[in-house]
Design a protein around this motif. Structure first.
Motif, PDB file in Angstrom:
ATOM      1  N   GLU A 102       0.819  -1.213   0.000  1.00 25.58           N
ATOM      2  CA  GLU A 102       0.000   0.000   0.000  1.00 25.58           C
ATOM      3  C   GLU A 102       0.850   1.259   0.000  1.00 25.58           C
ATOM      4  O   GLU A 102       0.317   2.369  -0.081  1.00 25.58           O
ATOM      5  N   LEU A 103       2.162   1.093   0.074  1.00 26.01           N
ATOM      6  CA  LEU A 103       3.074   2.225   0.098  1.00 26.01           C
ATOM      7  C   LEU A 103       4.028   2.248  -1.087  1.00 26.01           C
ATOM      8  O   LEU A 103       4.559   3.304  -1.435  1.00 26.01           O
ATOM      9  N   PHE A 104       4.233   1.098  -1.673  1.00 27.50           N
ATOM     10  CA  PHE A 104       5.296   0.922  -2.662  1.00 27.50           C
ATOM     11  C   PHE A 104       4.707   0.179  -3.860  1.00 27.50           C
ATOM     12  O   PHE A 104       3.874  -0.718  -3.678  1.00 27.50           O
ATOM     13  N   PRO A 105       5.089   0.551  -5.093  1.00 22.74           N
ATOM     14  CA  PRO A 105       4.518  -0.118  -6.271  1.00 22.74           C
ATOM     15  C   PRO A 105       4.696  -1.636  -6.202  1.00 22.74           C
ATOM     16  O   PRO A 105       5.835  -2.117  -6.156  1.00 22.74           O
ATOM     17  N   PRO A 106       3.612  -2.397  -6.201  1.00 19.52           N
ATOM     18  CA  PRO A 106       3.723  -3.856  -6.075  1.00 19.52           C
ATOM     19  C   PRO A 106       4.595  -4.490  -7.146  1.00 19.52           C
ATOM     20  O   PRO A 106       5.296  -5.471  -6.873  1.00 19.52           O
ATOM     21  N   HIS A 107       4.569  -3.937  -8.375  1.00 18.97           N
ATOM     22  CA  HIS A 107       5.359  -4.574  -9.433  1.00 18.97           C
ATOM     23  C   HIS A 107       6.845  -4.447  -9.175  1.00 18.97           C
ATOM     24  O   HIS A 107       7.646  -5.237  -9.689  1.00 18.97           O
ATOM     25  N   ARG A 108       7.243  -3.451  -8.355  1.00 20.74           N
ATOM     26  CA  ARG A 108       8.661  -3.314  -8.005  1.00 20.74           C
ATOM     27  C   ARG A 108       9.068  -4.283  -6.906  1.00 20.74           C
ATOM     28  O   ARG A 108      10.263  -4.465  -6.634  1.00 20.74           O
ATOM     29  N   LEU A 109       8.071  -4.897  -6.275  1.00 22.53           N
ATOM     30  CA  LEU A 109       8.352  -5.845  -5.195  1.00 22.53           C
ATOM     31  C   LEU A 109       8.376  -7.284  -5.681  1.00 22.53           C
ATOM     32  O   LEU A 109       8.865  -8.160  -4.981  1.00 22.53           O
ATOM     33  N   ARG A 110       7.831  -7.518  -6.889  1.00 21.41           N
ATOM     34  CA  ARG A 110       7.766  -8.887  -7.392  1.00 21.41           C
ATOM     35  C   ARG A 110       9.166  -9.459  -7.545  1.00 21.41           C
ATOM     36  O   ARG A 110      10.083  -8.819  -8.048  1.00 21.41           O
ATOM     37  N   GLY A 111       9.324 -10.704  -7.123  1.00 20.81           N
ATOM     38  CA  GLY A 111      10.611 -11.370  -7.258  1.00 20.81           C
ATOM     39  C   GLY A 111      11.562 -11.102  -6.110  1.00 20.81           C
ATOM     40  O   GLY A 111      12.647 -11.682  -6.053  1.00 20.81           O
ATOM     41  N   ARG A 112      11.180 -10.216  -5.183  1.00 21.14           N
ATOM     42  CA  ARG A 112      12.059  -9.941  -4.054  1.00 21.14           C
ATOM     43  C   ARG A 112      11.828 -10.958  -2.947  1.00 21.14           C
ATOM     44  O   ARG A 112      10.707 -11.407  -2.705  1.00 21.14           O
ATOM     45  N   LEU A 113      12.897 -11.306  -2.266  1.00 21.54           N
ATOM     46  CA  LEU A 113      12.788 -12.188  -1.117  1.00 21.54           C
ATOM     47  C   LEU A 113      12.145 -11.450   0.039  1.00 21.54           C
ATOM     48  O   LEU A 113      12.100 -10.209   0.061  1.00 21.54           O
ATOM     49  N   ARG A 114      11.630 -12.210   1.015  1.00 22.41           N
ATOM     50  CA  ARG A 114      10.980 -11.594   2.159  1.00 22.41           C
ATOM     51  C   ARG A 114      11.940 -10.658   2.883  1.00 22.41           C
ATOM     52  O   ARG A 114      11.546  -9.577   3.354  1.00 22.41           O
ATOM     53  N   GLU A 115      13.208 -11.056   2.974  1.00 15.54           N
ATOM     54  CA  GLU A 115      14.200 -10.217   3.646  1.00 15.54           C
ATOM     55  C   GLU A 115      14.390  -8.899   2.902  1.00 15.54           C
ATOM     56  O   GLU A 115      14.583  -7.843   3.517  1.00 15.54           O
ATOM     57  N   GLU A 116      14.322  -8.938   1.572  1.00 10.81           N
ATOM     58  CA  GLU A 116      14.475  -7.709   0.791  1.00 10.81           C
ATOM     59  C   GLU A 116      13.280  -6.792   0.999  1.00 10.81           C
ATOM     60  O   GLU A 116      13.427  -5.566   1.068  1.00 10.81           O
ATOM     61  N   GLY A 117      12.083  -7.376   1.109  1.00 11.56           N
ATOM     62  CA  GLY A 117      10.906  -6.575   1.397  1.00 11.56           C
ATOM     63  C   GLY A 117      11.012  -5.910   2.753  1.00 11.56           C
ATOM     64  O   GLY A 117      10.654  -4.738   2.917  1.00 11.56           O
ATOM     65  N   ALA A 118      11.504  -6.653   3.728  1.00 15.55           N
ATOM     66  CA  ALA A 118      11.683  -6.097   5.073  1.00 15.55           C
ATOM     67  C   ALA A 118      12.703  -4.969   5.057  1.00 15.55           C
ATOM     68  O   ALA A 118      12.549  -3.962   5.767  1.00 15.55           O
ATOM     69  N   SER A 119      13.744  -5.122   4.250  1.00 16.27           N
ATOM     70  CA  SER A 119      14.763  -4.076   4.141  1.00 16.27           C
ATOM     71  C   SER A 119      14.172  -2.809   3.522  1.00 16.27           C
ATOM     72  O   SER A 119      14.493  -1.694   3.955  1.00 16.27           O
ATOM     73  N   THR A 120      13.308  -2.987   2.520  1.00 19.80           N
ATOM     74  CA  THR A 120      12.655  -1.826   1.902  1.00 19.80           C
ATOM     75  C   THR A 120      11.769  -1.114   2.912  1.00 19.80           C
ATOM     76  O   THR A 120      11.780   0.118   3.004  1.00 19.80           O
ATOM     77  N   MET A 121      11.002  -1.874   3.685  1.00 19.41           N
ATOM     78  CA  MET A 121      10.143  -1.267   4.697  1.00 19.41           C
ATOM     79  C   MET A 121      10.968  -0.529   5.747  1.00 19.41           C
ATOM     80  O   MET A 121      10.605   0.574   6.190  1.00 19.41           O
ATOM     81  N   ALA A 122      12.092  -1.108   6.150  1.00 19.77           N
ATOM     82  CA  ALA A 122      12.948  -0.460   7.147  1.00 19.77           C
ATOM     83  C   ALA A 122      13.494   0.867   6.616  1.00 19.77           C
ATOM     84  O   ALA A 122      13.573   1.860   7.355  1.00 19.77           O
ATOM     85  N   ALA A 123      13.857   0.896   5.336  1.00 17.59           N
ATOM     86  CA  ALA A 123      14.361   2.129   4.734  1.00 17.59           C
ATOM     87  C   ALA A 123      13.272   3.203   4.700  1.00 17.59           C
ATOM     88  O   ALA A 123      13.548   4.388   4.934  1.00 17.59           O
ATOM     89  N   ILE A 124      12.033   2.798   4.423  1.00 20.17           N
ATOM     90  CA  ILE A 124      10.915   3.747   4.405  1.00 20.17           C
ATOM     91  C   ILE A 124      10.696   4.315   5.804  1.00 20.17           C
ATOM     92  O   ILE A 124      10.493   5.529   5.982  1.00 20.17           O
TER      93      ILE A 124
END
Length: 248
Positions: A40-62
């Motif tokens: 709901e904060l980040f374009p979903p298509h930019r998240l496709r293919g990312r590992l769960r850890e990478e998603g968590a890293s993106t959220m932490a940066a936000i």
């Protein structure tokens, strides 16, 4: 527009936009503030293919960027968000996913030429290649129609409304745009929406067009030549009703 992926920009900027959105929704960072899902904060298509850890890293940066916005008011955050998005040249346009199937010279009244399969190169629509259609963004704005390669910030080409001579549909999924001496053929599921929006902007442009001067020009230059920086007109535009499919 941002969450649909229609603002092509860097990862860093997308994180800043997400932080500004959080600030406008929740004000200053707090562990007790409601927290939306990353999608709901980040374009979903930019998240496709990312590992769960990478998603968590993106959220932490936000979240880290959100913390830096402490003290910024909600309205101020929203204004900063819009200002950042406005930096994209296509801001304000309605974007449609289309497949460009063909580009060809305009047909004469006495007959037609076969459609030429074509690919877009920057600022050009005249490079014939193979038979594959090209997926593009068709941007319709108040002043021009633009074609974008998905994810690219600059348009491949733009057509001000004075250059558009006609447009219409051959069926429910095929749309034609006539620009000066060229016809562009698109396939899209949003033919009606595109036609209605073009109708609105073209009618508005015609209403704002100043009357032609009554006195002949006294300049030694060609009086028919348009001033520098203005789009040359291609004759009166027409919204043609649906017709039979184009000849092959």
């Amino acid at each position: 527009m941002v969450l649909r992926g229609y603002v092509p920009t860097s990862e860093e900027t997308l994180q800043t936009l997400a932080a500004l959105r959080l600030q406008s929704l929740n004000s200053d960072f707090s562990t007790h503030a409601p927290f939306p899902r990353l999608e709901e904060l980040f374009p979903p298509h930019r998240l496709r293919g990312r590992l769960r850890e990478e998603g968590a890293s993106t959220m932490a940066a936000i979240v880290e960027k959100w913390k830096l916005l402490q003290g910024m008011g909600r309205r101020e955050a929203m204004a900063a968000y819009v200002a950042l998005v406005r930096e994209w040249p296509g801001f304000g346009s309605t974007l449609f996913d289309v497949d460009l199937h063909a580009v060809r010279p305009r047909r004469d009244e006495g007959g037609g030429q076969p459609w030429q399969q074509a690919a877009l190169t920057p600022l050009s629509l005249q490079s014939p290649v193979g038979a594959e259609a090209q997926r593009l963004w068709l941007g319709i704005g108040a002043k021009a129609v633009s074609l974008y390669k998905p994810g690219e910030p600059e348009p491949l080409d733009s057509f001000c409304y004075g250059r558009i001579s006609s447009f219409g549909a051959s069926d429910s999924s095929t749309f034609r745009l006539s620009v000066e001496d060229r016809d562009l053929l698109f396939e899209t599921s949003q033919v009606d929406e595109i036609a209605q929006l073009l109708n609105t902007y073209l009618a508005s442009t015609a209403a704002r067009r100043p009357p032609r001067p009554q006195e002949p020009a006294t300049s030694p230059s060609d009086p028919a030549a348009p001033p520098q920086g203005l789009c040359p007109t291609a004759g009166p535009w027409q919204h043609r009703p649906p017709v039979s499919p184009f000849h092959s």
